[in-house]
Design a protein around this motif. Sequence first.
Motif, PDB file in Angstrom:
ATOM      1  N   LEU A  40      -5.606  -4.321   7.243  1.00 28.48           N
ATOM      2  CA  LEU A  40      -4.935  -3.430   6.295  1.00 28.48           C
ATOM      3  C   LEU A  40      -5.618  -2.067   6.264  1.00 28.48           C
ATOM      4  O   LEU A  40      -4.950  -1.034   6.146  1.00 28.48           O
ATOM      5  N   ASP A  41      -6.947  -2.053   6.357  1.00 28.46           N
ATOM      6  CA  ASP A  41      -7.660  -0.774   6.415  1.00 28.46           C
ATOM      7  C   ASP A  41      -7.272   0.011   7.662  1.00 28.46           C
ATOM      8  O   ASP A  41      -7.088   1.239   7.606  1.00 28.46           O
ATOM      9  N   GLU A  42      -7.108  -0.696   8.780  1.00 23.71           N
ATOM     10  CA  GLU A  42      -6.709  -0.028  10.022  1.00 23.71           C
ATOM     11  C   GLU A  42      -5.272   0.472   9.918  1.00 23.71           C
ATOM     12  O   GLU A  42      -4.946   1.555  10.405  1.00 23.71           O
ATOM     13  N   HIS A  43      -4.418  -0.308   9.262  1.00 20.79           N
ATOM     14  CA  HIS A  43      -3.012   0.088   9.106  1.00 20.79           C
ATOM     15  C   HIS A  43      -2.877   1.301   8.189  1.00 20.79           C
ATOM     16  O   HIS A  43      -1.965   2.112   8.360  1.00 20.79           O
ATOM     17  N   GLY A  44      -3.774   1.426   7.200  1.00 24.71           N
ATOM     18  CA  GLY A  44      -3.740   2.573   6.302  1.00 24.71           C
ATOM     19  C   GLY A  44      -2.630   2.516   5.276  1.00 24.71           C
ATOM     20  O   GLY A  44      -2.012   3.535   4.962  1.00 24.71           O
ATOM     21  N   THR A  45      -2.377   1.344   4.718  1.00 29.43           N
ATOM     22  CA  THR A  45      -1.294   1.205   3.756  1.00 29.43           C
ATOM     23  C   THR A  45      -1.749   1.544   2.340  1.00 29.43           C
ATOM     24  O   THR A  45      -2.930   1.421   2.003  1.00 29.43           O
ATOM     25  N   SER A  46      -0.779   1.984   1.525  1.00 29.48           N
ATOM     26  CA  SER A  46      -1.044   2.270   0.109  1.00 29.48           C
ATOM     27  C   SER A  46      -0.538   1.162  -0.795  1.00 29.48           C
ATOM     28  O   SER A  46      -0.580   1.303  -2.022  1.00 29.48           O
ATOM     29  N   LEU A  47      -0.087   0.053  -0.221  1.00 30.74           N
ATOM     30  CA  LEU A  47       0.516  -1.008  -1.022  1.00 30.74           C
ATOM     31  C   LEU A  47      -0.473  -1.639  -1.998  1.00 30.74           C
ATOM     32  O   LEU A  47      -0.094  -2.070  -3.089  1.00 30.74           O
ATOM     33  N   ARG A  48      -1.752  -1.688  -1.597  1.00 28.28           N
ATOM     34  CA  ARG A  48      -2.724  -2.353  -2.468  1.00 28.28           C
ATOM     35  C   ARG A  48      -2.982  -1.583  -3.753  1.00 28.28           C
ATOM     36  O   ARG A  48      -3.626  -2.107  -4.668  1.00 28.28           O
ATOM     37  N   GLY A  49      -2.455  -0.356  -3.857  1.00 32.41           N
ATOM     38  CA  GLY A  49      -2.572   0.384  -5.105  1.00 32.41           C
ATOM     39  C   GLY A  49      -1.550  -0.033  -6.147  1.00 32.41           C
ATOM     40  O   GLY A  49      -1.614   0.412  -7.296  1.00 32.41           O
ATOM     41  N   VAL A  50      -0.602  -0.896  -5.772  1.00 32.27           N
ATOM     42  CA  VAL A  50       0.418  -1.377  -6.700  1.00 32.27           C
ATOM     43  C   VAL A  50      -0.108  -2.605  -7.431  1.00 32.27           C
ATOM     44  O   VAL A  50      -0.722  -3.491  -6.816  1.00 32.27           O
ATOM     45  N   ASP A  51       0.115  -2.672  -8.745  1.00 32.32           N
ATOM     46  CA  ASP A  51      -0.321  -3.829  -9.525  1.00 32.32           C
ATOM     47  C   ASP A  51       0.288  -5.109  -8.956  1.00 32.32           C
ATOM     48  O   ASP A  51       1.483  -5.173  -8.673  1.00 32.32           O
ATOM     49  N   GLY A  52      -0.556  -6.111  -8.773  1.00 26.58           N
ATOM     50  CA  GLY A  52      -0.068  -7.406  -8.295  1.00 26.58           C
ATOM     51  C   GLY A  52      -0.061  -7.566  -6.792  1.00 26.58           C
ATOM     52  O   GLY A  52       0.260  -8.654  -6.301  1.00 26.58           O
ATOM     53  N   ILE A  53      -0.387  -6.524  -6.042  1.00 29.19           N
ATOM     54  CA  ILE A  53      -0.403  -6.621  -4.579  1.00 29.19           C
ATOM     55  C   ILE A  53      -1.850  -6.616  -4.100  1.00 29.19           C
ATOM     56  O   ILE A  53      -2.542  -5.604  -4.180  1.00 29.19           O
ATOM     57  N   GLY A  54      -2.292  -7.763  -3.620  1.00 30.60           N
ATOM     58  CA  GLY A  54      -3.613  -7.882  -3.031  1.00 30.60           C
ATOM     59  C   GLY A  54      -3.511  -7.913  -1.515  1.00 30.60           C
ATOM     60  O   GLY A  54      -2.433  -7.685  -0.935  1.00 30.60           O
ATOM     61  N   PRO A  55      -4.606  -8.219  -0.838  1.00 32.06           N
ATOM     62  CA  PRO A  55      -4.577  -8.234   0.632  1.00 32.06           C
ATOM     63  C   PRO A  55      -3.569  -9.222   1.209  1.00 32.06           C
ATOM     64  O   PRO A  55      -2.890  -8.907   2.185  1.00 32.06           O
ATOM     65  N   VAL A  56      -3.459 -10.410   0.611  1.00 30.51           N
ATOM     66  CA  VAL A  56      -2.555 -11.427   1.155  1.00 30.51           C
ATOM     67  C   VAL A  56      -1.098 -10.990   0.993  1.00 30.51           C
ATOM     68  O   VAL A  56      -0.292 -11.076   1.928  1.00 30.51           O
ATOM     69  N   SER A  57      -0.740 -10.493  -0.199  1.00 32.81           N
ATOM     70  CA  SER A  57       0.637 -10.041  -0.425  1.00 32.81           C
ATOM     71  C   SER A  57       0.972  -8.830   0.442  1.00 32.81           C
ATOM     72  O   SER A  57       2.067  -8.739   1.011  1.00 32.81           O
ATOM     73  N   ALA A  58       0.029  -7.894   0.554  1.00 34.03           N
ATOM     74  CA  ALA A  58       0.271  -6.702   1.379  1.00 34.03           C
ATOM     75  C   ALA A  58       0.459  -7.088   2.843  1.00 34.03           C
ATOM     76  O   ALA A  58       1.340  -6.550   3.538  1.00 34.03           O
ATOM     77  N   ALA A  59      -0.357  -8.034   3.337  1.00 34.08           N
ATOM     78  CA  ALA A  59      -0.223  -8.480   4.724  1.00 34.08           C
ATOM     79  C   ALA A  59       1.134  -9.120   4.959  1.00 34.08           C
ATOM     80  O   ALA A  59       1.764  -8.896   6.007  1.00 34.08           O
ATOM     81  N   ARG A  60       1.601  -9.899   3.995  1.00 33.75           N
ATOM     82  CA  ARG A  60       2.914 -10.538   4.166  1.00 33.75           C
ATOM     83  C   ARG A  60       4.035  -9.503   4.138  1.00 33.75           C
ATOM     84  O   ARG A  60       4.965  -9.567   4.948  1.00 33.75           O
TER      85      ARG A  60
END
Length: 353
Positions: A216-236
């Motif tokens: 996720l760090d390599e992908h550079g996503t901002s999804l983990r800044g949303v409440d309720g989205i952790g690494p597993v949810s963001a990866a999915r």
Amino acid sequence: MIVIGIDPHKSSHTATAIDPATNTDLGSIRIDATVAGYKAMIAWAKAWPERKWALENAEGLGHHLAQWLLVLGEVVLDVPTTATARVRQLSRGGRRKNDRIDAAAAACVAVLQGDARPVDPEGSADVLALLDERRTNLCNSRTRLVNQLHALLRQLLAGGAPTSLTATAASSVLRGFRARSEIDRIRVGLCRDLIADIGRLDDRLTDNGKQMTRALDEHGTSLRGVDGIGPVSAARLIGRTGRASRFATAAAFANYNGTAPVQVASADSNRHRLSRYGDRQLNSALHTIAMVQIRMPASAGRAYYDKKVAEGKSPRAARRSLKRHLSDHVWRIMIADEKRSHRQRAKEPASAA
């Protein structure tokens, strides 16, 4: 520009060249699904310097060939099997099916129908999809082992073990038990084997989570800044979606993940029902995020949920509205991440020069 349609199989591939101007079959070749076969097909295709490839089911049996062609700099299109079946059904000869017809149908669909989409080289989203699939398999295996352990502990102990069972908790439960018969000693031995297996799976799940975080760090996503989205949810979300820009609108993405409501078939009704179609894994991830936000009093999702309830919606309908709202929000974030990634790649050659 000549279009070469390919009907892939596990052990062989059939390619047919089509002239889009006249819809003429220019030739065909059948190769083994080997690197030597790939090279023979490229040598055959050099008769048409300006060409593009249309693979039926490029994410399935044609995946390896599609990625191999992309490495060579070829233009590759993915044609869904439903589209080639439609071309076959409407063409002369009815429902005849063979490899050459399928390959030609894939090329025709790519050129004339507009159902094809470009195939992208594998990247961080594909890494996240693999890690997510691996995590799902690990979790399923762990659940099965824990259920087996619970069954054995119920036979050994009055009332069994607590519902939330870990390897450490199960070991402490067994530590105070004294087997008084041969069958109980066998059960205790099996319990210890299961505890060791669960411990190994826990270690693999921990490693999987660390790999997801790095990807996720390599992908550079901002999804983990949303409440309720952790690494597993963001990866999915990223792994199951792939390239977000392949969805023209947020509504198209909502239809894909099953959060878009379906109107009840009635002339004078504005009622809608829950969609049972779409990617259920994505739908499950959005449902989990929605439930987490509802349980967070200060979250934006809870405020949206309360607003819908105040408008007269039932709690269930309000949750569905929140899931659709989150689908739109997640799509916009992934689109923004994709655009930012494109800008960064565009700057790299200039900075290198």
